[in-house]
Write an enzyme that holds these catalytic residues in place. Structure first.
Site, PDB file in Angstrom:
ATOM      1  N   HIS A  30      77.570 103.390 -28.313  1.00 32.12           N
ATOM      2  CA  HIS A  30      77.701 104.598 -27.505  1.00 32.12           C
ATOM      3  C   HIS A  30      76.301 105.097 -27.138  1.00 32.12           C
ATOM      4  O   HIS A  30      75.411 105.137 -27.996  1.00 32.12           O
ATOM      5  CB  HIS A  30      78.354 105.740 -28.296  1.00 32.12           C
ATOM      6  CG  HIS A  30      79.803 105.564 -28.594  1.00 32.12           C
ATOM      7  ND1 HIS A  30      80.712 105.072 -27.699  1.00 32.12           N
ATOM      8  CD2 HIS A  30      80.509 105.864 -29.711  1.00 32.12           C
ATOM      9  CE1 HIS A  30      81.912 105.074 -28.255  1.00 32.12           C
ATOM     10  NE2 HIS A  30      81.824 105.533 -29.476  1.00 32.12           N
ATOM     11  N   HIS A  81      82.856 100.676 -34.602  1.00 35.69           N
ATOM     12  CA  HIS A  81      83.269  99.575 -33.729  1.00 35.69           C
ATOM     13  C   HIS A  81      82.029  98.802 -33.319  1.00 35.69           C
ATOM     14  O   HIS A  81      80.898  99.272 -33.513  1.00 35.69           O
ATOM     15  CB  HIS A  81      84.021 100.104 -32.510  1.00 35.69           C
ATOM     16  CG  HIS A  81      83.504 101.419 -31.987  1.00 35.69           C
ATOM     17  ND1 HIS A  81      82.254 101.536 -31.424  1.00 35.69           N
ATOM     18  CD2 HIS A  81      84.032 102.671 -31.980  1.00 35.69           C
ATOM     19  CE1 HIS A  81      82.062 102.801 -31.073  1.00 35.69           C
ATOM     20  NE2 HIS A  81      83.111 103.517 -31.416  1.00 35.69           N
ATOM     21  N   CYS A  91      79.458 110.286 -22.712  1.00 37.34           N
ATOM     22  CA  CYS A  91      79.403 109.092 -23.553  1.00 37.34           C
ATOM     23  C   CYS A  91      79.561 107.870 -22.660  1.00 37.34           C
ATOM     24  O   CYS A  91      80.563 107.716 -21.969  1.00 37.34           O
ATOM     25  CB  CYS A  91      80.503 109.126 -24.613  1.00 37.34           C
ATOM     26  SG  CYS A  91      80.537 107.644 -25.654  1.00 37.34           S
TER      27      CYS A  91
HETATM   28 MN    MN Z   1      83.254 105.745 -31.098  1.00 36.81          MN
END
Ligand code: MN
Length: 161
Positions: A81, A77, A129
């Site tokens: 992160h 994407h 995350c």
């Molecule tokens: Mn991911």
């Protein structure tokens, strides 16, 4: 404008229950989302807790826990992160790189990099995350994407587990 602190629904402290070496990390008052298998084998034995998500933050902080031998979804994407490993060991695919990680290591997933986190077989693995609160939807690999990834022997071995 005032310098008075605003009242907040979020308590000042939420304790984490880490009782027992194999017990999951659980924060008081935080829902645990269990990722249910959907027959596509996209992930295995993963839970998620959203620790911080609020309108006055541009980011969200989530905690994922993966059971021994489990793995997160292989995806990519545009959003990034920032990952901090809290417990356990494992390996991650980040772009075209396979890395080994342990407690307190930092893993950065850049935009549009294929990524997956796999827990070692000897214990649960958990990580924080950080993501943008507003973010694009993850893309899953097509058969062609998988074939391309598997041309790299290290990635092919990683994907086999
Ligand atoms: Mn991911």
């Amino acid at each position: 404008m005032t310098d008075e602190p605003t009242t907040d629904e979020m308590p000042a402290l939420r304790r984490c229950d880490t009782a027992g070496a194999d017990a999951g990390h659980r924060w008081a008052g935080v829902d645990v989302k269990v990722y249910k298998p959907d027959g596509r084998d996209l992930f295995q034995d993963v839970t998620r807790q959203v620790l911080f998500s609020r309108p006055d933050l541009a980011g969200e902080l989530r905690y994922f826990e993966v059971a021994p031998g489990g793995f997160t979804t292989l995806e990519r994407h545009a959003h990034v992160h920032a990952v901090l490993i809290l417990r356990g060991h494992g390996r991650a695919l980040v772009g075209r790189e396979v890395v080994r990680f342990g407690p307190h290591d930092l893993v950065t997933v850049p935009p549009m990099a294929w990524h997956q986190f796999r827990a070692a077989g000897d214990g649960p693995m958990g990580f924080l995350c950080m993501v943008d609160a507003v973010r694009d939807k993850p893309q899953l690999p097509t058969a062609d994407d998988l074939a391309t990834l598997r041309t790299d022997p290290a990635i092919a071995a990683f994907l086999l587990g």
